[in-house]
Design an enzyme around this catalytic site. Structure first.
Site, PDB file in Angstrom:
ATOM      1  N   GLU A   1     -24.915 148.408  88.973  1.00  9.11           N
ATOM      2  CA  GLU A   1     -24.924 150.011  88.633  1.00  9.11           C
ATOM      3  C   GLU A   1     -23.328 150.449  88.592  1.00  9.11           C
ATOM      4  O   GLU A   1     -22.953 151.338  87.840  1.00  9.11           O
ATOM      5  CB  GLU A   1     -25.704 150.689  89.406  1.00  9.11           C
ATOM      6  CG  GLU A   1     -27.035 150.460  89.491  1.00  9.11           C
ATOM      7  CD  GLU A   1     -27.725 151.125  88.309  1.00  9.11           C
ATOM      8  OE1 GLU A   1     -26.842 151.837  87.427  1.00  9.11           O
ATOM      9  OE2 GLU A   1     -29.176 151.117  88.255  1.00  9.11           O
TER      10      GLU A   1
ATOM     11  N   HIS B   1     -24.988 149.671  84.331  1.00 10.60           N
ATOM     12  CA  HIS B   1     -25.744 151.041  84.171  1.00 10.60           C
ATOM     13  C   HIS B   1     -25.768 151.358  82.717  1.00 10.60           C
ATOM     14  O   HIS B   1     -25.065 151.452  82.195  1.00 10.60           O
ATOM     15  CB  HIS B   1     -24.751 152.022  85.073  1.00 10.60           C
ATOM     16  CG  HIS B   1     -25.482 153.407  84.987  1.00 10.60           C
ATOM     17  ND1 HIS B   1     -26.645 153.807  86.005  1.00 10.60           N
ATOM     18  CD2 HIS B   1     -25.433 154.532  84.478  1.00 10.60           C
ATOM     19  CE1 HIS B   1     -26.813 155.220  85.811  1.00 10.60           C
ATOM     20  NE2 HIS B   1     -26.143 155.431  84.783  1.00 10.60           N
TER      21      HIS B   1
ATOM     22  N   SER C   1     -30.682 157.651  84.690  1.00 10.22           N
ATOM     23  CA  SER C   1     -29.419 158.161  85.196  1.00 10.22           C
ATOM     24  C   SER C   1     -29.441 159.516  85.814  1.00 10.22           C
ATOM     25  O   SER C   1     -30.301 159.777  86.501  1.00 10.22           O
ATOM     26  CB  SER C   1     -28.411 157.951  84.387  1.00 10.22           C
ATOM     27  OG  SER C   1     -27.103 158.147  84.575  1.00 10.22           O
TER      28      SER C   1
END
EC number: 3.1.1.3
Length: 548
Positions: free
Chosen positions: A355, A463, A223
Site C-alpha cells: 500500500e 495502492h 482508499s
C-alpha cells in the site's frame, strides 16, 4: 411477424423509468446490458453561502426529466504538483494512469448528483440488494463517473445474484474537508461526509422506486472511499438509522479504515486553513469564511491547489481529510472502534500488500537514517523521541524487510524508500486494518490481502490496483472484488460466490488458524494475519502519537 419484431425492438429500446418517493417520474438510459439513471441531483448546489456547509436536500421537481449522463464531478485539486518529475521512469506510467489519481473532468461546484445502475428489465417490485459505492482519491479528487459499476451489475446478473449499483459525487479538498476553528465553530466540518450521508438517505427514500430494497444496502469504497465507509460505521457513535431504519446492513472497505486525524480545529487542519486564506487574499478580512465564500470558483481552486497534495512530501500527511468534530465524529476514530461505538453490521476489509509504495515515491530525497528520522519527526508531530526510536527500530533500513515486500535486495531505489513505503502502508492501511479487526465486534468479519502484482518493479501490489480488477479487467482479483462482494451484498457471505477456496471468518490476529484470504496471480489461498508484530506494536500502542 414483422410487426411482432418491430414491437419487440421498441420494447427493448424503450427508455427505463423510475418513480421517486415524492411521486416524480424520471427517465433513464437503456444501455441494453443495463439501465442507467445518471446525474440525479440529491442536494442543492453547494455554492455561495452554502459553500463549505453541510448539504441541503434537493427540493425542486424532477418530474419528466431525463437523466442519461453523469453530472460534473466536484471541484478537485492537483494531487501531484512537481511529484511527476521525481517519479522513476519504470513507475511513472502506472502512477499517472492509475484511476485513483486522475482528476475527473469536467468538474464544478454544482456537483452533488447520484447515479443508479440496474439490470435490464428490473421492475419496481424486484427488491434487489443495493451496493452503494464511495469513490477514493485522497479526499482531494475523484468522481463517480470514473468507477461506473457496470461490470459489477453485469457480473451480478451472470451469477444469478442481481444487484443495483449506486454511486454519488461528494465534495473533496477544501470544498468538502476544510478544517480550522472557523469551520468548527460554524459546525461545517466534514461537509463531504455529510454529502455521502445525505446520498444514503436519498437511497433509503427512493431506491424502492428503482427496484431496490432499502433494507439490503451494502456501502463500500476504496482508499478515501474505504475510510469514508468506516466513518459511517462510527458516525453518531454507531447509530446508522434514518427514519427509524438502518441506512445500510453491511460494509466493505478496500484499503482504509480509521483516519489518523486530529480534530477539526487541530494544529495541522488550522495550518492548512490559514494557508488557503492567505493564498486566496482573505488574510486581512474580518470574516475570513465569508471572504472565502465570496471567491470565484477558479480563485478558490488556485488557493486550494497551493496546499500540499496527497502525493506531496511528506506523503500521506493529507491537507484535507475527515476529522473528529465532537458532534458526528465524537472522538478519535481509534477510540471509537476500541470503545465499541460503531454500527453492528457484517464487514469485509482488506488491503494490497504494498500500500505504501506509491506514497514512498514522494520521499526519494530521504536517503540516510538521520534524514529518515527527521522525516518521521516532521510527519508525526505528536510522537515523542522514544516513540520515534521505537518506530525506527521496527522499520529498519534493512532493504530486505521493506516494501515492496518479499523482494529481497531489489526495488531499493534509494536506501530509505522501502523502509518509508512499509511504514506508510502499515500506518494508513494494512496494520490499521488489523487494529480495526481486533476491536470490531459488530458482526461477522472477513479480511483479504492481495499480492497479485508482487513482481511489478518498484511498486509491487500497489495502492489502488484493485480498482483495475473491480471495474475493468478479469482475474483472480476480480473473483474477490466482483463475485465475492456481490455474494456478500446478497447473502452476507462471500463464500456464496462459489469460491474455490473457503474464505474463513476473522476472529483475531492471534488466532491459531488461517484468518485471511490472500490473492495472487495464480488464485486464492488462505493465510495468517500475524506478520510484522513489532511494527504493529510501535504504531498502535498509542495511536494519537501518529495523528495529523
Amino acid at each position: 411477424m414483422k410487426l411482432c419484431l418491430l414491437a419487440l425492438g421498441a420494447a427493448v429500446a424503450a427508455a427505463p423509468t423510475a418513480t421517486l418517493a415524492n411521486g416524480d417520474t424520471i427517465t433513464g438510459l437503456n444501455a441494453i446490458v443495463n439501465e442507467k439513471f445518471l446525474g440525479i441531483p440529491f442536494a442543492e448546489p453547494p455554492v455561495g453561502t452554502l459553500r463549505f456547509k453541510p448539504p441541503v436536500p434537493y427540493s425542486a421537481s424532477l418530474n419528466g426529466q431525463q437523466f442519461t449522463s453523469y453530472g460534473p464531478s466536484c471541484m478537485q485539486m492537483n494531487p501531484m504538483g512537481s511529484f511527476e518529475d521525481t517519479l522513476p521512469k519504470n513507475a511513472r506510467h502506472l502512477v499517472l494512469q492509475s484511476k485513483i489519481f486522475q482528476v475527473v473532468l469536467p468538474n464544478d461546484e454544482d456537483c452533488l448528483t447520484i447515479n443508479v445502475i440496474r439490470p435490464p428489465g428490473t421492475r419496481a417490485s424486484a427488491g434487489l440488494p443495493v451496493m452503494l459505492w464511495i469513490f477514493g482519491g485522497g479526499f482531494e479528487l475523484g468522481g463517480s463517473s470514473l468507477f461506473p459499476g457496470d461490470q459489477m451489475v453485469a457480473k451480478s446478473v451472470l451469477m444469478g445474484k442481481p444487484v443495483i449499483h449506486v454511486s454519488m459525487n461528494y465534495r473533496v479538498a477544501s470544498w468538502g474537508f476544510l478544517a480550522g476553528p472557523d469551520i468548527q465553530n460554524e459546525g461545517s466540518g466534514n461537509a463531504g461526509l455529510h454529502d455521502q450521508r445525505l446520498a444514503m438517505q436519498w437511497v433509503a427514500d427512493n431506491i424502492a422506486g428503482f427496484g431496490g430494497d432499502p433494507s439490503k444496502v451494502t456501502i463500500y469504497g476504496e482508499s478515501a472511499g474505504s475510510m469514508s465507509t468506516f466513518v459511517h460505521l462510527v458516525w453518531n457513535d454507531g447509530d446508522n438509522t434514518y427514519n427509524g431504519k438502518p441506512l445500510f446492513r453491511a460494509a466493505i472497505m478496500q484499503s482504509g479504515c480509521m483516519v489518523p486525524s486530529d480534530p477539526v480545529d487541530g494544529t495541522y487542519g488550522t495550518e492548512i486553513y490559514n494557508q488557503v486564506v492567505a493564498s486566496a487574499g482573505c488574510g486581512s478580512a474580518s470574516d475570513k469564511l465569508a471572504c472565502l465564500r465570496g471567491l470565484s470558483q477558479d480563485t478558490l481552486y488556485q488557493a486550494t491547489s497551493d496546499t500540499p497534495g496527497v502525493l506531496a512530501y511528506p506523503s500521506l500527511r493529507l491537507s484535507y481529510l475527515p476529522r473528529p468534530d465532537g458532534t458526528f465524529i465524537t472522538d478519535d476514530m481509534y477510540a471509537l472502534v476500541r470503545d465499541g461505538k460503531y454500527a453492528h453490521v457484517p464487514v469485509i476489509i482488506g488491503d494490497q500488500n504494498d500500500e505504501g509504495t506509491l506514497f514512498g515515491l514522494s520521499s526519494l530525497n530521504v536517503t540516510t537514517d538521520a534524514q529518515a528520522r527527521a522525516y518521521f519527526k516532521q510527519s508525526f508531530i505528536h510522537a515523542s523521541d522514544a516513540e520515534i526510536d521505537t518506530l525506527m527500530a521496527a522499520y529498519t533500513s534493512d532493504i530486505t524487510q521493506g516494501s515492496p515486500f518479499d523482494t529481497g535486495i531489489f526495488n531499493a531505489i534509494t536506501p530509505q524508500f522501502k523502509r518509508i513505503s512499509a511504514l506508510l502502508g502499515d500506518l494508513a492501511f494494512t496494520l490499521a486494518r488489523r487494529y480495526f479487526l481486533n476491536y470490531y465486534q459488530g458482526g461477522t468479519k472477513y479480511s483479504f490481502l492481495s499480492k497479485q502484482l508482487s513482481g511489478l518493479p518498484v511498486l509491487g501490489t500497489f495502492h489502488g490496483n484493485d480498482i483495475i480488477w473491480q471495474d475493468y479487467l478479469v482475474g483472480s482479483g476480480s473473483v474477490i472484488y466482483n463475485n465475492a462482494f456481490i455474494a456478500f451484498a446478497n447473502d452476507l457471505d462471500p463464500n456464496k460466490a462459489g469460491l474455490w477456496t473457503n474464505w474463513p471468518t476473522y476472529t483475531s490476529s492471534s488466532q491459531s488458524g488461517n484468518n485471511l484470504m490472500q490473492i495472487n496471480g495464480l488464485g486464492l489461498y488462505t493465510g495468517k494475519d500475524n506478520f510484522r508484530p513489532d511494527a504493529y506494536s510501535a504504531l498502535f500502542s498509542n495511536p494519537p502519537s501518529f495523528f495529523v
